[in-house]
Design an enzyme around this catalytic site. Structure first.
Site, PDB file in Angstrom:
ATOM      1  CE1 TYR A  92      -4.160  -1.325  -0.285  1.00 51.01           C
ATOM      2  CE2 TYR A  92      -3.560  -2.729   1.569  1.00 51.01           C
ATOM      3  CZ  TYR A  92      -4.420  -2.414   0.530  1.00 51.01           C
ATOM      4  OH  TYR A  92      -5.522  -3.182   0.298  1.00 51.01           O
ATOM      5  CD  GLU A 152      -0.200 -31.564   6.120  1.00 49.52           C
ATOM      6  OE1 GLU A 152       0.106 -32.770   6.110  1.00 49.52           O
ATOM      7  OE2 GLU A 152      -0.958 -31.050   5.283  1.00 49.52           O
ATOM      8  CG  ASP A 182      -2.913 -34.970   5.616  1.00 53.61           C
ATOM      9  OD1 ASP A 182      -3.068 -35.329   6.788  1.00 53.61           O
ATOM     10  OD2 ASP A 182      -3.551 -34.047   5.071  1.00 53.61           O
TER      11      ASP A 182
END
Length: 455
Positions: free
Chosen positions: A108, A207, A259
């Site tokens: 910005y 995770e 996973d």
């Protein structure tokens, strides 16, 4: 009147002074070029795939030695040259004004429109999206050799940690064993943390945040004397740096639990090897000795998946049993071809009935990702035919990825081979569904004790 620097700790002030000096020295050279009448130019390391190399000995993705020259008067480089100088000036001003901008702030603060110079010119925006200013910020990092964290540029906290450890942050001593049901959010400037003392034998990186919370609530880190940490998905820079420091400075072994799917495998890879995007920071962010504890595909199916659980979705042949048998034979042949020399004797942690309940069918995206990791040629050998994903009639050919060198290790080929053979994946939560005690008292301890991990 007391000023803000009086409330800042010495680590922040020191980092601020060092960054101001480096930025001033770097961009004073540009002023000297202008004063000499030379064309202003910046020479910086090239941050592209063709300049990213895998150092097999050090097990790291690193930036090569190619350079680019960014010239003010080169029409193709003017815009990026201007953006680089603009971001540098914003960072410099923030440093001397004792500010802590975020990467969103940088976007910005630099976003504005440059009015046309000639009648036929169009107004030009400095940038329209944050990814443009983020990319330029990476250029500043490689140009100055200072990470954004060292320049006190902040980002959202993501990783969390608990355990028997005390550290100092911002002048305060924080006891990671007294965080209640919460955890210490790893700050965006992990190099400014001072490790005071600890009583832990290893680091377990999980995770999934939900599984981290379960392990924390049950007191896993107390019973098993570890530091418990979560990346809450893809790890951010601060979490990776924090893990690297625990391993490098405290000599704690690091185990990663994700996973059991190609995306989980890749998260481990980012912790261990680094990423292509941030290869210039791998020496600080990656942990080459990190071990993949699980969940492995061989934990789910064993080394030798049952014939009835081999996927036959890629064939419309009536003799599906024969096709499945053929696929298994090719899987074994490919393993031998790529150097797998061990017996396929590992037994699964899950029974056939449990697999029916817990495993999830892999998506086409998962399969494409697996082929990208292991490489097109390896996948072709594992499948005995050209890899395809069935997103259209007859399937679509997938990208001829060369694969990542570290996933071409024979033990990784076996894991990804089982995935391609069964077209199945499993989330850590499924292991918890078998019972939290199974995860904490059987699965994790046995894996560590028997050294059943991948490197």
């Amino acid at each position: 009147m007391t000023s803000y620097p009086d409330f800042q700790d010495s680590a922040d002030l020191s980092a601020r002074r060092e960054s101001i000096t480096i930025l001033r020295e770097t961009f004073t050279k540009l002023v000297a070029m202008i004063e000499r009448g030379d064309e202003p130019r910046l020479v910086l390391p090239k941050r592209t795939l063709d300049n990213t190399v895998y150092d097999k000995r050090r097990k790291l993705l690193l930036l090569g030695d190619k350079k680019i020259t960014r010239r003010l008067l080169d029409e193709g480089e003017t815009r990026r040259f201007m953006q680089t100088v603009l971001i540098a000036s914003i960072i410099y001003e923030a440093l001397i004004n004792n500010e802590y901008p975020t990467i969103r702030d940088l976007f910005y603060r630099g976003k504005h429109t440059i009015p046309p110079v000639l009648a036929n010119d169009e107004p030009v925006n400095t940038w329209d999206e944050q990814k443009e200013s983020d990319t330029v910020l990476c250029d500043i990092e490689v140009l100055t050799g200072k990470l954004r964290e060292e320049m006190l540029i902040l980002s959202k906290e993501k990783g969390k940690v608990v355990g028997n450890m005390r550290l100092r942050s911002g002048g305060d001593v924080i006891d990671l064993s007294k965080m209640g049901h919460g955890a210490y959010a790893i700050e965006p400037t992990p190099d400014l943390i001072e490790f005071l003392d600890y009583d832990a034998e290893y680091v377990l990186v999980v995770e999934k945040d939900a599984v981290f919370q379960q392990l924390h609530r049950i007191g896993y880190w107390r019973k098993h004397k570890c530091l418990l940490l979560t990346s809450a998905g893809q790890p951010d820079r601060a979490t990776r740096r924090f893990v690297r420091r625990l391993n490098e400075e405290l000599k704690l072994p690091v185990y990663v639990l994700t996973d059991s799917d190609p995306y989980g495998f890749y998260i481990y890879s980012v912790f261990k090897i680094g990423s292509i995007t941030l290869s210039y920071e791998s020496e600080r962010l990656a942990t080459p000795s990190a071990r993949f504890l699980g969940v492995m595909m061989s934990d789910v199916f064993g080394d030798d998946p049952p014939l009835e659980e081999v996927s036959s979705e890629e064939t419309e042949d009536a003799d599906k049993v024969g096709i499945k048998r053929e696929l298994k034979e090719r899987y074994v042949e490919a393993l031998r071809k790529f150097g797998y020399k061990w017996r396929l004797a590992k037994k699964p942690y899950l029974s056939s009935e449990e697999r029916k309940r817990f495993i999830i069918k892999a998506t086409h995206r998962d399969v494409a990702r697996a082929i990208e990791l292991v490489g097109y040629d390896v996948a072709k050998a594992l499948l005995g035919k050209e890899p395809k994903i069935r997103s259209g009639k007859g399937g679509e050919k997938v990208k001829r990825s060369p694969g990542y060198p570290w996933f071409k290790d024979p033990k990784w080929i076996k894991e990804i081979g089982i995935f391609l053979l069964t077209r199945s994946k499993l989330e850590i939560e499924a292991v918890v569904s078998k019972g939290l005690k199974f995860l904490t008292e059987e699965y994790l301890p046995r894996k560590i004790e028997t050294k059943d991990w991948l490197e």
